[in-house]
Every structure is written in C-alpha cells, then in structure tokens.
Scaffold this motif. Structure first.
Motif, short mmCIF file in Angstrom:
data_model
loop_
_atom_site.label_atom_id
_atom_site.label_comp_id
_atom_site.label_asym_id
_atom_site.label_seq_id
_atom_site.Cartn_x
_atom_site.Cartn_y
_atom_site.Cartn_z
N ASP A 529 0.85 -1.19 0.00
CA ASP A 529 0.00 0.00 0.00
C ASP A 529 0.88 1.24 0.00
O ASP A 529 0.97 1.96 0.98
CB ASP A 529 -0.93 -0.01 1.22
CG ASP A 529 -1.86 1.20 1.25
OD1 ASP A 529 -1.91 1.93 0.25
OD2 ASP A 529 -2.52 1.41 2.29
N MET A 530 1.53 1.48 -1.12
CA MET A 530 2.41 2.65 -1.20
C MET A 530 1.62 3.95 -1.25
O MET A 530 2.11 4.99 -0.82
CB MET A 530 3.33 2.52 -2.41
CG MET A 530 4.42 1.48 -2.25
SD MET A 530 5.52 1.80 -0.84
CE MET A 530 6.38 3.26 -1.41
N GLU A 531 0.41 3.90 -1.76
CA GLU A 531 -0.42 5.11 -1.74
C GLU A 531 -0.68 5.55 -0.30
O GLU A 531 -0.55 6.73 0.03
CB GLU A 531 -1.74 4.85 -2.46
CG GLU A 531 -2.63 6.09 -2.55
CD GLU A 531 -3.95 5.82 -3.23
OE1 GLU A 531 -4.82 6.71 -3.19
OE2 GLU A 531 -4.12 4.72 -3.80
N GLY A 532 -1.02 4.58 0.56
CA GLY A 532 -1.21 4.90 1.97
C GLY A 532 0.08 5.32 2.64
O GLY A 532 0.09 6.22 3.50
N ARG A 533 1.17 4.67 2.26
CA ARG A 533 2.48 5.01 2.83
C ARG A 533 2.84 6.46 2.52
O ARG A 533 3.34 7.20 3.38
CB ARG A 533 3.53 4.06 2.26
CG ARG A 533 4.98 4.47 2.48
CD ARG A 533 5.39 4.28 3.92
NE ARG A 533 6.75 4.75 4.16
CZ ARG A 533 7.05 5.97 4.62
NH1 ARG A 533 6.10 6.85 4.89
NH2 ARG A 533 8.31 6.30 4.85
N ILE A 534 2.60 6.89 1.30
CA ILE A 534 2.95 8.26 0.90
C ILE A 534 2.02 9.26 1.58
O ILE A 534 2.46 10.33 2.01
CB ILE A 534 2.89 8.38 -0.64
CG1 ILE A 534 4.03 7.54 -1.25
CG2 ILE A 534 3.01 9.83 -1.08
CD1 ILE A 534 3.95 7.40 -2.75
N ALA A 535 0.76 8.90 1.70
CA ALA A 535 -0.18 9.79 2.41
C ALA A 535 0.25 9.97 3.86
O ALA A 535 0.19 11.08 4.41
CB ALA A 535 -1.59 9.22 2.33
N LEU A 536 0.69 8.89 4.49
CA LEU A 536 1.14 8.99 5.88
C LEU A 536 2.34 9.93 6.00
O LEU A 536 2.51 10.62 7.01
CB LEU A 536 1.50 7.58 6.39
CG LEU A 536 1.96 7.43 7.83
CD1 LEU A 536 1.48 6.09 8.40
CD2 LEU A 536 3.48 7.50 7.95
N ALA A 537 3.20 9.95 4.97
CA ALA A 537 4.39 10.80 4.99
C ALA A 537 4.07 12.26 4.69
O ALA A 537 4.94 13.13 4.84
CB ALA A 537 5.42 10.29 3.99
N GLY A 538 2.84 12.55 4.27
CA GLY A 538 2.46 13.93 3.98
C GLY A 538 2.22 14.22 2.52
O GLY A 538 2.14 15.39 2.14
N GLY A 539 2.13 13.18 1.69
CA GLY A 539 1.85 13.39 0.28
C GLY A 539 3.08 13.27 -0.60
O GLY A 539 4.21 13.10 -0.13
N ASP A 540 2.84 13.37 -1.91
CA ASP A 540 3.90 13.15 -2.89
C ASP A 540 5.11 14.04 -2.66
O ASP A 540 6.27 13.58 -2.64
CB ASP A 540 3.38 13.39 -4.30
CG ASP A 540 2.43 12.30 -4.77
OD1 ASP A 540 2.34 11.26 -4.09
OD2 ASP A 540 1.80 12.50 -5.82
N GLU A 541 4.86 15.33 -2.53
CA GLU A 541 5.97 16.28 -2.43
C GLU A 541 6.83 16.01 -1.21
O GLU A 541 8.07 16.00 -1.29
CB GLU A 541 5.43 17.71 -2.41
CG GLU A 541 6.53 18.77 -2.47
CD GLU A 541 5.98 20.17 -2.57
OE1 GLU A 541 6.74 21.13 -2.32
OE2 GLU A 541 4.77 20.32 -2.91
N ARG A 542 6.18 15.77 -0.09
CA ARG A 542 6.93 15.50 1.14
C ARG A 542 7.68 14.18 1.03
O ARG A 542 8.84 14.08 1.44
CB ARG A 542 5.97 15.47 2.33
CG ARG A 542 6.58 15.00 3.64
CD ARG A 542 7.73 15.86 4.09
NE ARG A 542 8.31 15.36 5.34
CZ ARG A 542 9.58 15.49 5.68
NH1 ARG A 542 10.43 16.10 4.87
NH2 ARG A 542 10.01 15.01 6.83
N PHE A 543 7.04 13.17 0.44
CA PHE A 543 7.68 11.86 0.32
C PHE A 543 8.89 11.94 -0.59
O PHE A 543 9.96 11.38 -0.28
CB PHE A 543 6.68 10.84 -0.21
CG PHE A 543 7.17 9.42 -0.18
CD1 PHE A 543 7.43 8.77 1.01
CD2 PHE A 543 7.38 8.72 -1.37
CE1 PHE A 543 7.88 7.46 1.04
CE2 PHE A 543 7.83 7.41 -1.36
CZ PHE A 543 8.08 6.78 -0.15
N VAL A 544 8.77 12.65 -1.70
CA VAL A 544 9.91 12.81 -2.60
C VAL A 544 11.03 13.57 -1.90
O VAL A 544 12.22 13.24 -2.07
CB VAL A 544 9.48 13.53 -3.90
CG1 VAL A 544 10.69 13.95 -4.72
CG2 VAL A 544 8.58 12.63 -4.72
N SER A 545 10.69 14.57 -1.11
CA SER A 545 11.71 15.31 -0.37
C SER A 545 12.45 14.40 0.60
O SER A 545 13.68 14.48 0.74
CB SER A 545 11.05 16.47 0.38
OG SER A 545 11.99 17.15 1.18
#
Length: 751
Positions: A529-545
C-alpha cells in the motif's frame, strides 16, 4: 556468455573507482567485501569445491571475521607470505557471498602432499589460479597442480605431481568450518572404512546432519591407509568414532601414498549424500560413469549445464567489462540455494529438499523472482521444499542450512517465504497444492512475533510489522484461490496493520531496533500500500523530499569506514540516515519508491549511479556481501531495465543499460530493445524513459503485470537525455482496503 564469467569477482575487499556524484554521498556500513569464492560449482547444485585457507566466510581467501568496514586479514604464522593466496587443501560445501550465518561447512579437506602427514593442516602458497563456471585450479608451492570440477552431488579432483619418492593424497574427514574463533565444526560421530583398493566410504554427523561420501582414487599402485591423530593405522580397514567432543577431537581420515613420476596425475572422485553411503555411491555413478579418468567428461558436462543457464539471457553491448560484470552477476545468481532432491536426512520420504537458503531476506526481492523467470519449475520445487520444511519442523524458514533445525534468524525478518508463494500463486504455475500451502502459510504467520502482531497490532523489531502485514497480504491471494473468502477478508484487514509501524509525525518507522541499518533503510521499502504510505508521509511532495534526502541529493561526499572503524565513526555514519548503496540489502528496492510518487526520473538517476559505479571487474568488483546472489541478481534486473516487486506480481520499468536484451520468462521469451540509447558510462548522462510499448501497444504506466510479461513478447523502451512525463500520472497499484474498527484502535494504541 559463459566465457565472460569471472568467478574471482568479489573474492577480495571492495576496490572500485572513486565514487562521484550521488554515489559519493552514500555511506557503506557493512563489510566492503563480496565474500564470494572462485570454486567449482554446479547450477543450483548440492556441491561446491575450492581452495581452503579458513578465510571468512567461504573458507577461501585471506580475510578474518568482519561485520563492518574493510575486512581484516587472517593472522598468519611468522614465516607466512603476507601477499597472495594460501591453502591447506581443498574443501567442499562453501557458502556464496554471505555475511555472518553462524556456522560454516568446508567439509572433507583433500590435500595433495609431498610432506609427511605430521604437517597436515599447514598452509601452502597457491599461484596460477584459474576459474570458470564448474572448474577451479591452482598450483601449490610444493609443485602440485590441483584441478577440481563438480557435478550436482559429486566432486572430481585431479592432481598433477612432480617427481617424488613419497607423494600422497590425504583426505581429512574431521575438518570443517573456518579459522576464526568458534568457527570450527566438530563432527559428533564418524565412521570410515576401506572397501577395496582405491575405494573407501564413510559418514560424519555434523550439526545433526549425517553427511556420507563414497570416494574412489585411481592411484592403483599407491598404498591406501586410514589414519588417526596424524598417525597411520597399518592394516586398519575401519574406523568408528562415537561421542566426539571439541576436547576429544583428533584429526582422522584416509590417504593414498606412493612414488610419483613427473607429470603423473591422480584422480579422486567423491559422491556425497545425506542418506548414507549407498546413496552417495549411486550419486557418484549418476554424475560420473564407470570410466576412469572421469575428470574431463564431468567438467564438460558441468560446463554445458552452466552454458545452458548463462546463455538464456542475451545482451548487446560494446563494453566487454560490462559484459563480464553482467555474466558474472548472472552466474553468482544461480549458485544458491542448493537443490538436493531425495536427500533430506531428517524425514524418510522422497521429494524436493533445498538447503543454503542463506538467507531469505537477502534473496526474496531479486534472486527468487529471477529464478521464477529463468527456471519456473525450480521455483516451484523450492516452494514445495520450504513447505515440507514447515510441515516437518514447524515454520517456513528464513534461513536454512545443511543442519538439523532451520535457522530462525529472529531479528532479521518474518514471513518472507510468503512472497515467493504469492508470486507463484498469482502466476498460476503448476505443481502446487495450495490447500496444503495455505495451512502452513497461516501457521507461520503466528510464530514468534506473529502473536504480538495479532494481539497488539504491531511487533518489535518494528520491521516485523511490515513483514507480517505483507505476509498476510500475500496469503490472502492463496486464500482467494482456494475460495476461502472469509479468510481472505480477514487477512485483508490484517494486511492494513503496516501503518502501525510508522510515526505519522516523521513519516518514518517508529523507534525500535534495526538489524544492519537504521529506520531510514527500512522506511523506504516497497509495500503493498504505497499510496497509503505516501499519504502517511504527507503526500507526494513530502515523500519525494524525504527520498531526496535519503539518497543524498545536494549532500556532501562521505568517507567510507576503513579497517576496524570505531563506534563513534559508525554512529556518525548511521546518523546520516543515508542510502547505503548496494552495500546493504534493506536498501535494494528503495530506489523504486519514487515511482509511487510519480518520479521515475529520480529512480533512473539513482540506479544509473549504482550500476555504473558500484559494480566492476576484478577481485574487488562488488560493493559488499553478495548475499547468496541477492546483490548480483539485483544487478541483473536493474541492467535489463526491470525491477520485480516481489509478491505483488508486477514489474517496474526503468532505463536499461543495454541496447538490446532477451531473456526467458516463465511462459515465453521477453525481448527488451531501445531507441535513443547510448552506451552508458559512470560520468555520462543519465537516460530517462520517454515512452514504452509492449508488442507494439503503448504502455503509459511505469509498470506491467508479471502475468503479462511472463508470457513473453517485445518490450520497447524509448530513451532520452531529459526527464519526460512518462509514468508520472498513473502510479503502480496499491492495495488499500479500509481498516476495521479493531485495527483503528490498535493504530491509536501502538507506541
């Protein structure tokens, strides 16, 4: 491809050109040595054979026990030569590229000697080493030329002697393990007997496993004798030893001795079995017919077996060094595990049995998917062997050696065999009893940390929470296949508990202990569930950062640990929270986490730096432990432009490093060709995917299903020097059921 393999790659400490760009920011905590060996092997065979020095961890080479930084050298006697390789003989059953796995083999040392038996165990310098798939040779400094080849369950030695009045071939049955503290393996019981001139047989019990051999020597005019405590047993034809302990062990074995003329060859043929001497003799006859000498015939048959495996993948490149690295990586990927059908010593039934699964967390991401593609029938055989181990011993093994009781390795991983089973299930490969498999997959999920996971919603070490949640997701596929829909629904909910492992304030894993890494190394693995994982991190931009920081974008170059690094130096390195390159297996799939946030261009940059800066030719050509082919199989996939997401039946597509390649998949041949390709170099421009088509149909996603790719076809990848919009909009699939109320409660309560 077979002529490009260099089995010496990885046997010495890492010796690569100075890292630059992104690669210069990556910090390597684990030993900077490949831990491979150049010995004779058979594809996925039971037996290997190589020069023995006692070096860590294969028995070959000059290195002592190492867990971080550059490996220290073995201590030598005052008169030892400090450069070059040493050997006290030639042993069997080596590990391949592993780090610490507690115990080691190197059984049945065979030593060609011109010296008295009293000096057995001393080192000789070796030179003129030669190694190709299935063959190893070296010259000892006593003038004897040694050559070894192996079959699936046998080894054949050939020794060429100088002129000497009393040459000898000595077999030491008491020897095993390594020349490191607590590295010896002591046989518990042993028996040995002369059957007739030139023929002997015996058995030792080591770590609870009875290992038998049938041995033949064609030195017909030489004397055949047993020996004990380095003293001959004149007239002795049998030796029985019970209740051997470390304090009572004395060396023992057999010997052939006699005068040699210059250039005289002596051949020693050995069949092995874990089911007694009769089966060992049958294995030798199966591998080598009754004709003597058998060496050249056996060598050619093994070479052809390797040729069949290695020629299965074809690549196009003008860079011969890169061809060598790729061919050797493919070779290293197919040495382990050891398939030994009908050889289990622990239960009487016939059927698949596999050992040297060393270890599952090293191989489940890359090596097992490669095995499923190249030899799907072997993948099914491995799965059935693992299920039989579970049936007989109570758990699906994380590590499994030729020893009684599987290695549980509790700190490293849980439920990892489930990924292989899920891939086989989703591909629909024949040969599995899925009702039987489901029973054992369920049982294994409850072992050790599994009860904590069920009762609390999480388990420590916290990485086990991710393992177990994914294990339930994998098992859900099997439950669905056998139409146990209630169980599948239950496991869907349990699979959502991965979220309990994370701290939502940091987007990283919660505080815990982490084996050979930090929370950063384990926080960026690819989950279901990488979509959920990225949401937990704060979204695409935050996860990429977060990923950019992890991969060292904008960071300064680092200094790698040297010999015997201090605790402060290691702590400072770990505190970087940095990608460890391919020096450490928890990072293997992290570069592709960018795909799930719509940034395949970043993955292209990271993978380019790894492929072209962290793998090379020569004895120091690997950045870290090869880990039973886990590291090498990563290179194979990454070079081809595909990355298998283990257990999820998908492949992520990225820029290949070859203009053209073809490889067998489970049901057909896949070709990968390109346009806009230039031969890559370490400091050259990165190529980015511009467009993809499969069998002429555009592929707008950055991924394809394994079911589709395993049918074979033509994958065309268009490349360019600038990032494109390809793969940004539609992300790889994520599994996101809503959590149950009970799981919501556990999420709130988890510390």
């Amino acid at each position: 491809m077979i002529d490009n393999v260099d089995p010496f790659i990885g046997v010495d400490q890492t010796d690569l050109p100075e890292q630059s760009g992104l690669a210069a920011t990556w910090w390597w905590p684990k030993p900077q040595v490949g831990n491979t060996h150049p010995g004779a092997t058979f594809p996925l065979g039971m037996v290997s054979a190589c020069a023995y020095s006692g070096g860590y961890p294969t028995g070959y080479g000059n290195f002592d026990l190492s867990t971080e930084g550059l490996p220290p050298s073995l201590p030598r006697a005052a008169d030892a030569v400090e450069t070059g390789q040493r050997a006290s003989g030639f042993t069997h059953f080596q590990q391949s590229g592993t780090g610490a796995i507690r115990k080691y083999y190197n059984y049945f040392r065979v030593t060609p000697m011109l010296e008295p038996l009293d000096v057995l165990g001393r080192d000789w310098g070796i030179s003129d080493e030669e190694a190709t798939p299935g063959y190893y040779a070296a010259t000892l400094d006593n003038g004897v030329r040694a050559e070894i080849t192996v079959g699936p369950k046998s080894a054949v030695h050939r020794y060429t002697f100088p002129e000497h009045h009393d040459a000898r071939v000595v077999v030491d049955m008491s020897m095993g393990g390594l020349a490191i503290p607590y590295g010896a393996t002591v046989p518990l019981r042993a028996r040995l007997e002369s059957v007739q001139p030139g023929v002997a047989q015996g058995e030792i019990v080591v770590e609870g496993a009875p290992l038998a051999l049938h041995i033949e020597c064609d030195a017909e005019s030489w004397r055949q004798m047993l020996w004990y405590d380095r003293r001959l047993m004149p007239g002795g034809t049998r030796l029985d030893l019970d209740h051997i302990r470390p304090t009572t062990l004395r060396p023992f074995g057999l010997m052939w001795a006699g005068p040699a003329v210059a250039g005289q060859t002596v051949e020693v043929r050995i069949g092995f079995s874990l089911r007694g001497v009769d089966q060992a003799r049958a294995n030798l006859r199966r591998d080598c017919d009754d004709r003597s000498p058998a060496f050249d015939t056996r060598r050619e048959r093994t070479r052809e077996s390797w040729r069949e495996r290695l020629d299965a993948i074809r690549i196009e490149t003008s860079d011969e060094d890169r061809r060598t690295v790729f061919a050797t990586a493919l070779y290293h990927s197919l040495i382990k595990p050891c398939f030994a059908a009908d050889e289990s010593p622990f239960w009487p039934s016939k059927g698949p049995w596999v050992f040297d699964v060393s270890t599952m967390w090293d191989i489940y991401r890359t090596q097992l998917p490669l095995l499923t593609a190249l030899a799907p029938e072997r993948s099914v055989e491995l799965a059935n062997a693992l299920l039989t181990v579970c049936e007989q011993e109570g758990n699906l093994p994380i590590g499994y050696r030729m020893a009684r009781g599987s290695d549980r390795f509790g700190r490293q991983g849980s439920a990892l065999a489930h990924t292989l089973l899920a891939d086989i299930c989703q591909l629909g490969l024949p040969g599995m009893d899925w009702d039987w498999a489901l029973v054992h997959m369920q049982t294994d999920l409850r072992r050790i940390y599994g009860e904590d996971f069920l009762q609390q919603g999480y388990a420590h070490p916290i990485s086990h929470t991710l393992d177990l949640a994914f294990g339930y997701w994998c098992t859900r596929h099997v439950a669905t296949l056998v139409e146990d829909h209630d169980l599948a629904a239950e496991y869907e909910q349990l699979a959502t508990r991965w979220v309990n492992a994370y701290d939502p304030t940091t987007g990283l894993l919660k505080d815990s202990t982490f084996y050979e890494g930090t929370r950063h190394n384990y926080s960026f693995r690819i989950q279901h569930d990488m979509e959920g994982r990225i949401a937990l991190a704060g979204g695409d931009e935050r996860f990429v950062s977060m990923l950019d920081e992890f991969f060292g974008y904008g960071a300064d170059a680092v200094v790698q640990p040297g010999l015997a690094p201090g605790s402060e130096e290691m702590a400072a390195g770990y505190a970087l929270g940095r990608f460890e390159g391919l020096n450490n297996e928890p990072d293997m799939d992290a570069p592709w986490a960018y795909y799930y946030a719509g940034r395949p261009d970043r993955t292209a940059e990271v993978v380019h730096a790894v492929i072209h800066q962290q793998f090379g030719t020569g004895r120091g050509g690997l950045p870290g432990n090869d880990d039973s082919g886990g590291l090498s199989s990563w290179y194979v996939w990454a070079s081809l432009g595909l990355f298998p997401v283990a257990g999820q039946n998908i492949f992520l597509i990225h820029p290949p490093s070859f203009r053209y390649a073809s490889m067998p998949m489970a049901r057909g041949t896949l070709t990968i060709d390109t346009s806009g390709f230039d031969e890559p170099t370490p400091d050259g421009p990165v190529r980015y995917v511009q467009a993809v088509s499969f069998n002429g149909v555009p592929v707008t996603t950055s991924w394809m299903s394994g079911t589709e790719l395993h049918e074979g076809g033509r994958l065309h990848i268009s490349l360019g020097t600038e990032p494109s919009e390809w793969g940004r909009a539609e992300r790889p699939p994520s599994f996101r059921p809503l959590p149950s109320p009970a799981d919501t409660d556990s999420m709130q309560e988890a510390p």
